[in-house]
Design a protein around this motif. Structure first.
Motif, mmCIF file in Angstrom:
data_model
loop_
_atom_site.group_PDB
_atom_site.id
_atom_site.type_symbol
_atom_site.label_atom_id
_atom_site.label_comp_id
_atom_site.label_asym_id
_atom_site.label_seq_id
_atom_site.Cartn_x
_atom_site.Cartn_y
_atom_site.Cartn_z
ATOM 1 N N ALA A 160 0.735 -1.157 0.099
ATOM 2 C CA ALA A 160 -0.087 -0.211 0.148
ATOM 3 C C ALA A 160 1.120 1.148 0.082
ATOM 4 O O ALA A 160 0.684 1.903 -0.792
ATOM 5 C CB ALA A 160 -1.014 -0.062 1.431
ATOM 6 N N ILE A 161 1.818 1.414 0.930
ATOM 7 C CA ILE A 161 2.757 2.426 0.835
ATOM 8 C C ILE A 161 3.670 2.767 -0.388
ATOM 9 O O ILE A 161 3.683 3.813 -0.713
ATOM 10 C CB ILE A 161 3.762 2.388 2.310
ATOM 11 C CG1 ILE A 161 2.623 2.703 3.471
ATOM 12 C CG2 ILE A 161 4.628 3.470 2.193
ATOM 13 C CD1 ILE A 161 3.313 2.457 4.879
ATOM 14 N N GLY A 162 4.130 1.674 -0.880
ATOM 15 C CA GLY A 162 4.825 1.700 -1.938
ATOM 16 C C GLY A 162 4.181 2.260 -3.189
ATOM 17 O O GLY A 162 4.644 3.041 -3.871
ATOM 18 N N ALA A 163 2.905 1.712 -3.325
ATOM 19 C CA ALA A 163 1.935 2.096 -4.351
ATOM 20 C C ALA A 163 1.739 3.630 -4.335
ATOM 21 O O ALA A 163 1.575 4.283 -5.492
ATOM 22 C CB ALA A 163 0.748 1.189 -4.812
ATOM 23 N N ALA A 164 1.295 4.025 -3.062
ATOM 24 C CA ALA A 164 1.049 5.189 -2.751
ATOM 25 C C ALA A 164 2.019 6.391 -3.015
ATOM 26 O O ALA A 164 1.852 7.201 -3.633
ATOM 27 C CB ALA A 164 0.217 5.542 -1.590
ATOM 28 N N ALA A 165 3.095 5.973 -2.537
ATOM 29 C CA ALA A 165 4.390 6.787 -2.764
ATOM 30 C C ALA A 165 4.672 6.925 -4.224
ATOM 31 O O ALA A 165 5.292 7.894 -4.673
ATOM 32 C CB ALA A 165 5.474 6.490 -1.724
ATOM 33 N N THR A 166 4.624 6.011 -5.018
ATOM 34 C CA THR A 166 5.182 5.884 -6.212
ATOM 35 C C THR A 166 4.235 6.650 -7.107
ATOM 36 O O THR A 166 4.640 7.517 -7.758
ATOM 37 C CB THR A 166 5.215 4.240 -6.973
ATOM 38 O OG1 THR A 166 6.085 3.786 -6.224
ATOM 39 C CG2 THR A 166 5.534 4.315 -8.283
ATOM 40 N N ILE A 167 2.888 6.365 -7.232
ATOM 41 C CA ILE A 167 1.969 7.184 -7.978
ATOM 42 C C ILE A 167 2.011 8.571 -7.652
ATOM 43 O O ILE A 167 1.825 9.393 -8.600
ATOM 44 C CB ILE A 167 0.574 6.634 -7.749
ATOM 45 C CG1 ILE A 167 -0.273 7.210 -8.931
ATOM 46 C CG2 ILE A 167 0.020 6.745 -6.323
ATOM 47 C CD1 ILE A 167 -0.123 6.629 -10.179
ATOM 48 N N GLN A 168 2.247 8.910 -6.536
ATOM 49 C CA GLN A 168 2.290 10.421 -6.045
ATOM 50 C C GLN A 168 3.471 10.870 -6.346
ATOM 51 O O GLN A 168 3.505 12.388 -6.851
ATOM 52 C CB GLN A 168 1.896 10.697 -4.648
ATOM 53 C CG GLN A 168 1.643 12.085 -4.080
ATOM 54 C CD GLN A 168 0.648 12.759 -4.909
ATOM 55 O OE1 GLN A 168 0.892 13.850 -5.780
ATOM 56 N NE2 GLN A 168 -0.745 12.394 -4.657
ATOM 57 N N GLY A 169 4.565 10.324 -6.135
ATOM 58 C CA GLY A 169 5.971 10.814 -6.381
ATOM 59 C C GLY A 169 5.931 10.877 -7.847
ATOM 60 O O GLY A 169 6.653 12.066 -8.414
ATOM 61 N N ALA A 206 -5.013 5.704 -2.312
ATOM 62 C CA ALA A 206 -4.337 6.867 -1.486
ATOM 63 C C ALA A 206 -3.622 7.888 -2.185
ATOM 64 O O ALA A 206 -3.596 9.052 -2.027
ATOM 65 C CB ALA A 206 -3.517 6.249 -0.329
ATOM 66 N N GLY A 207 -2.830 7.373 -3.245
ATOM 67 C CA GLY A 207 -2.432 8.054 -4.202
ATOM 68 C C GLY A 207 -3.377 9.166 -4.885
ATOM 69 O O GLY A 207 -2.826 10.290 -5.172
ATOM 70 N N ARG A 225 -2.169 14.880 -2.658
ATOM 71 C CA ARG A 225 -1.774 15.877 -3.409
ATOM 72 C C ARG A 225 -0.161 15.807 -3.387
ATOM 73 O O ARG A 225 0.672 16.361 -3.939
ATOM 74 C CB ARG A 225 -2.117 17.374 -3.286
ATOM 75 C CG ARG A 225 -3.748 17.359 -3.717
ATOM 76 C CD ARG A 225 -4.092 18.900 -3.455
ATOM 77 N NE ARG A 225 -5.422 19.186 -4.053
ATOM 78 C CZ ARG A 225 -6.011 20.455 -4.447
ATOM 79 N NH1 ARG A 225 -5.446 21.301 -3.891
ATOM 80 N NH2 ARG A 225 -7.322 20.419 -4.684
ATOM 81 N N THR A 226 0.262 15.041 -2.221
ATOM 82 C CA THR A 226 1.730 15.287 -1.904
ATOM 83 C C THR A 226 2.215 13.612 -1.650
ATOM 84 O O THR A 226 1.221 12.689 -1.333
ATOM 85 C CB THR A 226 2.282 16.028 -0.712
ATOM 86 O OG1 THR A 226 1.457 15.579 0.569
ATOM 87 C CG2 THR A 226 1.634 17.387 -0.899
ATOM 88 N N THR A 227 3.348 13.413 -1.740
ATOM 89 C CA THR A 227 3.860 11.967 -1.471
ATOM 90 C C THR A 227 3.721 11.663 0.057
ATOM 91 O O THR A 227 3.286 10.845 0.262
ATOM 92 C CB THR A 227 5.426 12.038 -2.020
ATOM 93 O OG1 THR A 227 5.465 12.220 -3.084
ATOM 94 C CG2 THR A 227 5.663 10.556 -1.376
ATOM 95 N N GLU A 228 3.951 12.762 1.006
ATOM 96 C CA GLU A 228 3.779 12.635 2.366
ATOM 97 C C GLU A 228 2.445 12.339 2.899
ATOM 98 O O GLU A 228 2.164 11.376 3.461
ATOM 99 C CB GLU A 228 4.163 13.806 3.117
ATOM 100 C CG GLU A 228 5.755 14.022 3.050
ATOM 101 C CD GLU A 228 6.086 14.709 1.710
ATOM 102 O OE1 GLU A 228 5.420 14.930 0.901
ATOM 103 O OE2 GLU A 228 7.311 14.753 1.514
ATOM 104 N N GLY A 229 1.362 13.016 2.040
ATOM 105 C CA GLY A 229 0.005 12.895 2.452
ATOM 106 C C GLY A 229 -0.403 11.376 1.839
ATOM 107 O O GLY A 229 -1.163 10.797 2.461
ATOM 108 N N ALA A 230 -0.015 10.900 0.554
ATOM 109 C CA ALA A 230 -0.119 9.336 0.056
ATOM 110 C C ALA A 230 0.095 8.695 0.924
ATOM 111 O O ALA A 230 -0.395 7.743 1.422
ATOM 112 C CB ALA A 230 0.394 9.466 -1.180
#
Length: 357
Positions: free
Chosen positions: A178-187, A263-264, A268-273
């Motif tokens: 979950a965190i990997g996908a969220a950070a990737t898409i938002q980043g 989540a992503g 609007r931000t990587t931290e938020g995702a």
């Protein structure tokens, strides 16, 4: 003091204007207060699910206050099939199965929840002692009529680590996916990389396949590390169709990747995702039996847990890795996870925007 006061007011205003800080400082901890309050509120009042196999003279002979106390403590189901009763206990559908062997009350219990098993055995021993005291009062000098014997439904070699490994593995995979996908898409969206990839000769399908392959590969490495460490250091022994944990884990990884995409998509931000993914998965882990059983939780809370994907992932891996179940035990959890993945992915696609703002 004037400078101190002005600076303090400015800091407070800045904190209050930062909705993310307010949420994770106040609302998020309060959510755990509600969560644990719901989980633990009725711990001392929950009945024990007991399967009575055949005629049990000790239980059938209770009367008056003893019978009322027994009915307040145990939720009794009657059965004439000992094997079926033991299977209920083994699967966690019942806490204990009892039968009479001559004058001995035999209680078959599971190690899944050792605290509840201890309480159940102690309570049954109290009823046995009470029946013996009543019998001695009527016929002084006679030996106690009843005895209690306990037997585990699992093999004697099974240890507590058997039950914690699948749940903790499920939680670790869920968090990573979950965190990997969220950070990737938002980043990728923030850095405009996702736009550049559209213009590159690499197809979108290839990009998605690469990201999924990496995440699934990480999940399989986690599986090997968890199982290897638990086996070498703590004596974990795999049973049944343990190999079905592999496809189950792959489907579970895809499921939590879809939650990471959601989540992503809504942040609007990587931290938020990352925070949003944490917000989804961390409470879910407590409601899905990753850290402790939910037997003592209120009925409504267990009903909520039954619609969570991590609960089905944990139960499926527990069945095939520990409880000795066949391949079919993993099919229903996998089907639930597939449906959940499709629904959440469609929602994520609907909410996704190419630009971060």
């Amino acid at each position: 003091m004037t400078g101190f006061r002005a600076l303090s007011v400015a800091i407070v205003k800045g904190f209050l204007r930062d909705r993310t800080s307010v949420f994770f400082s106040v609302v998020f901890p309060l959510m755990f207060l509600v969560l644990f309050g719901g989980l633990l509120a009725d711990q001392g009042q929950s009945e024990v699910d007991l399967v009575q196999v055949g005629d049990v003279s000790l239980i059938d002979g209770l009367d008056g206050d003893a019978k009322a106390a027994f009915e307040d403590t145990f939720d009794v189901e009657r059965s004439d099939d000992l094997a079926a009763a033991l299977e209920e206990v083994r699967k966690g559908d019942a806490d204990v199965a009892v039968e009479m062997r001559d004058d001995t009350l035999v209680a078959h219990y599971t190690q899944t929840d050792q605290v509840k098993a201890g309480i159940t055995q102690g309570t049954l021993q109290a009823f046995v002692d009470g029946a013996n005291v009543a019998q001695l009062a009527e016929a002084a000098g006679q030996a106690p009529a009843y005895a209690l014997e306990t037997e585990r439904v699992e093999d004697d070699s099974i240890k507590t680590i058997q039950y914690y490994t699948p749940g903790l593995l499920g939680w670790a995979v869920a968090m990573s996916a979950a965190i990997g996908a969220a950070a990737t898409i938002q980043g990728w969206r923030q850095t405009k990389l996702i736009r550049r990839l559209q213009l590159s000769p690499v197809s979108t399908r290839t990009v998605v396949a690469a990201r999924i392959s990496v995440t699934v590969g990480i999940a399989l490495v986690q599986l090997v590390i968890f199982v290897g460490l638990a086996a070498v250091a703590f004596g974990l022994k795999l049973t049944g169709s343990w190999w079905m944990a592999v496809p189950l884990l792959v489907v579970g990884t895809l499921c939590f990747m879809s939650l990471g995409l959601l989540a992503g998509a809504v942040t609007r931000t990587t931290e938020g995702a990352v925070n949003a993914a944490n917000f989804i998965v961390l409470p879910m882990s407590f409601l899905s039996g990753s850290f402790f059983p939910l037997d003592g939780a209120p009925t409504w809370l267990r009903a909520v847990a039954n619609v969570l994907p991590l609960k089905h992932l944990n139960d499926g891996m527990l069945d095939v890795m520990v409880r000795g179940e066949g391949p079919g035990a993993a099919l229903l959890p996998m089907a639930f996870l597939v449906v959940f993945t499709v629904v959440v992915t469609l929602i994520s696609a609907r909410l996704f925007r190419w630009d971060a703002v």
